[in-house]
Design an enzyme around this catalytic site. Structure first.
Site, short mmCIF file in Angstrom:
data_model
loop_
_atom_site.label_atom_id
_atom_site.label_comp_id
_atom_site.label_asym_id
_atom_site.label_seq_id
_atom_site.Cartn_x
_atom_site.Cartn_y
_atom_site.Cartn_z
N GLU A 18 -18.99 4.31 0.24
CA GLU A 18 -18.25 3.75 -0.90
C GLU A 18 -19.08 3.73 -2.18
O GLU A 18 -18.55 3.94 -3.27
CB GLU A 18 -17.76 2.34 -0.55
N PHE B 268 -14.46 -3.22 0.80
CA PHE B 268 -15.43 -2.16 0.55
C PHE B 268 -15.32 -1.63 -0.88
O PHE B 268 -16.22 -0.94 -1.36
CB PHE B 268 -15.23 -1.02 1.55
N ARG C 172 0.83 -1.21 0.00
CA ARG C 172 0.00 0.00 0.00
C ARG C 172 0.86 1.26 0.00
O ARG C 172 0.49 2.28 -0.55
CB ARG C 172 -0.96 0.00 1.20
N SER D 69 -4.57 4.85 5.81
CA SER D 69 -4.38 3.44 5.44
C SER D 69 -3.95 3.31 3.98
O SER D 69 -3.24 2.38 3.63
CB SER D 69 -5.67 2.65 5.65
N ARG E 282 -1.57 -4.84 3.22
CA ARG E 282 -1.13 -4.16 4.42
C ARG E 282 0.21 -4.64 4.98
O ARG E 282 0.97 -3.83 5.52
CB ARG E 282 -2.21 -4.32 5.50
N ASP F 246 -7.77 -7.77 12.02
CA ASP F 246 -9.14 -7.30 11.87
C ASP F 246 -10.12 -8.43 11.59
O ASP F 246 -11.33 -8.31 11.83
CB ASP F 246 -9.25 -6.26 10.74
#
Lengths: 285, 318
Positions: free
Chosen positions: B61, B86, B13, B40, B170, B120
């Protein structure tokens, strides 16, 4: 264009609508007939369109002209008729509506490169977001064109509409005029019974929009006046919402005021009865 | 086995953020949109230099996809950014109608894809996104393997006319590709030439495949390793050329085994040359909380599992 002239165009557009829907025995005449005054007034009077030698020309980017988006894509018959009558494509092409290999798909698309269409619509709730993007691009391009978008009242039940409704005032999209076709009907019945939207004007005001009403959305003079007023309110940091009160099926007595003609085609007899009520002003396709 | 070394580990990212920083300076039509995940997505450098070309959409979104589609009308090149979950599943119909079917020049840029977002858990670990996106006609699907490749891919897609899904993640992983690489959409990258088995990997799994190649080499197996960063359009020629030589395939992806890279490769093989194929992928399940390394191990996606799959594939050869 004079009001009387606009009314003549509207009469022809209504003939086109019922003939197109009859021709393929499918499509949505009710909402189309109800929004005829709005689309005629926009395309033949209010909107600044790109022209060359007095003829409209289409390009996807639509720089330095006004843009229209139809979010409730199922009322494609009225849009197709108005676009053809305005000169975007031959009126003879209206006869291909909803048929195999036609550019006039059941719901509007860009896929077949039909002049005048800039986004596919039909799955509801997406058009306001698209219009906001186009309006934002105009601001970034320092383009003074206005973006118009029409939604249905049943469509207000889609969640995405309220994401867009929140976005527009926050980003001060004040080069956009949105309409809700308040005909009070949706497929399963009257909107108040299917899913009551309650006071849409108060909702949009609470979201930060400038809200005006056109009470007689099938009166050409009232629509033209309302559009003039809406335009005058642009450029002050707020998006404009016009609540357009219309009658579903307006102009054909047996189709008026009921959800039953939302998506039903007339038979031969009904077509004849409808056409008898609508003057042929510009010549049928 | 060609030696791959690295001096640092970075997240892909951040490669995206670095690519956006470059695009902000190079291409005045590039507009960034984000749904409340600026940090993020590493968009700060772009926003700092181009505040007028950044559109904060909030946690909306669906609207972000629609606004992006609208921005293309007027010549903008919108990069719509959020987490992969999303950016795809949540807004599939918006992408389908307003972007793909309408053939809009929207770049959907998705971080935190796959299991390796870690703690998460499954609500955020999408493993179906490649499948959903590749099924859309006209959609280009890209899943680069490290920081440098993600940066290069981000810059490259701005020059590609048409909708693109760019997937990255990530976790910090080794940076092993060239900093100044040229990114060619749809062109496979030969990581290591070999003769015994073709390991076709995408995204984070490319580094796992390299490690697997080293283990296999110690066992006397010479693995060919190919990085498929573009899942659609797929470089069929590179795949077929490789299997002509090796006669068997392992596909490796951080995705459900249904609908991902493996299935795309299988289609090519079924149609052109039937050879044994083993899948290294999530076995039709959701993920769970854990560290990235723990998750890759538990769900069968690490180098050790690629080694086992390679041996199975070789054993199946006639």
């Amino acid at each position: 264009m004079e009001i009387e002239q606009l009314e003549k165009v509207a009469s022809q557009v209504r003939r086109d609508i019922v003939r197109m829907v009859h021709g393929c025995q499918s499509g949505h005449p009710g909402g189309s007939l109800g929004c005829t005054e709005l689309l005629v007034a926009l395309y033949f009077e209010r909107m600044k369109l790109k022209e060359n030698d007095g003829k409209v020309v289409f390009d996807m980017d639509g720089r330095d002209e006004d843009l229209f988006f139809l979010s409730n894509g199922h009322i494609s018959p009225v849009w197709y008729s108005v676009l053809a009558r305005r000169g975007y494509f031959p009126v003879s092409e209206l006869a291909t509506f909803r048929k195999l290999d036609s550019r006039l798909q059941g719901h509007p698309t860009t896929h077949e490169h039909l002049e005048g269409i800039r986004i596919a619509s039909g799955s509801l709730g997406q058009g306001l977001s698209v219009a906001l993007g186009a309006a934002t691009a105009k601001k970034l391009n320092n383009d003074k064109g206005i973006v118009y978008v029409l939604m249905g009242d049943g469509e207000q039940q889609e969640g995405q509409v309220w994401e867009a409704a929140t976005f527009a005032p926050h980003h001060q999209v004040d080069n956009l005029i949105a309409f809700i076709d308040l005909n009070g009907q949706q497929i399963d019945g009257p909107t108040v019974k299917v899913m009551n939207n309650r006071d849409l004007g108060a909702k949009y005001e609470a979201f930060g929009w400038e809200v005006i009403s056109i009470e007689e959305g099938n009166d050409m003079a009232a629509v033209a006046k309302g559009l003039y007023e809406a335009k005058g309110r642009l450029g002050h940091g707020r998006p404009i919402m016009v609540l357009l009160h219309t009658g579903m099926g307006y102009g054909v007595d047996f189709m008026m005021g009921s959800h039953k003609w939302h998506g039903v085609a007339p038979n031969d007899e009904q077509l004849a009865a409808a056409l008898a009520q609508l003057d042929e002003t510009l010549g049928d396709y | 086995m060609k030696k791959y070394t690295f001096t640092e580990k970075k997240d892909t990212r951040s490669g995206f953020g670095a690519g956006m920083h470059v695009l902000g300076q190079q291409n005045p039509n590039v507009v960034a949109l984000c749904a409340d995940l600026v940090g993020s997505l590493k968009l700060e450098p772009f926003i700092k230099e181009n505040p007028e070309r950044f559109i904060q959409c909030g946690i909306s979104e669906a609207n972000m996809i629609g606004v992006s589609a609208g921005l293309t009308i007027g010549g903008k090149i919108p990069f719509a950014t959020t987490f992969a979950n999303f950016a795809t599943g949540r807004v599939y119909d918006q992408i389908r109608q307003s972007v793909a079917y309408s053939n809009k020049n929207v770049k959907i840029c998705a971080s935190h894809a796959g299991l390796t977002l870690g703690e998460d858990g499954a609500t955020h670990q999408i493993l179906e996104d490649i499948g959903m996106m590749k099924m859309l006609p006209g959609m280009t699907v890209i899943n680069p393997c490290d920081y440098n490749q993600t940066k290069a891919a981000t810059i490259a897609i701005a020059d590609h006319e048409g909708p693109v899904y760019l997937r990255f993640g990530r976790p910090v992983i080794p940076v092993f590709t060239d900093a100044d690489q040229k990114f060619e959409i749809g062109k496979a990258w030969m990581v290591n030439e070999g003769t015994d088995v073709s390991i076709i990997a995408t995204g984070h799994m490319v580094w796992e495949a390299i490690q697997a190649g080293e283990i296999l080499e110690a066992d006397g197996i010479n693995a060919e390793i190919i990085n498929i960063h573009t899942i659609k359009p797929l470089d069929e020629e590179a795949i077929l050329k490789s299997v002509e030589k090796t006669g068997c395939v392992v596909t490796a992806e951080e995705h459900n085994r249904i609908g991902g890279l493996g299935d795309s490769v299988a289609q090519v093989l079924v149609k052109n040359k039937l050879v044994p194929q083993e899948y290294v992928a999530v076995n039709d399940s959701f993920g769970e909380s854990g560290t990235p390394a723990q998750l890759l191990q538990k769900y069968g996606l690490d180098a050790k599992h690629i080694v086992e799959a390679a041996k199975r594939a070789i054993a199946r050869k006639q």
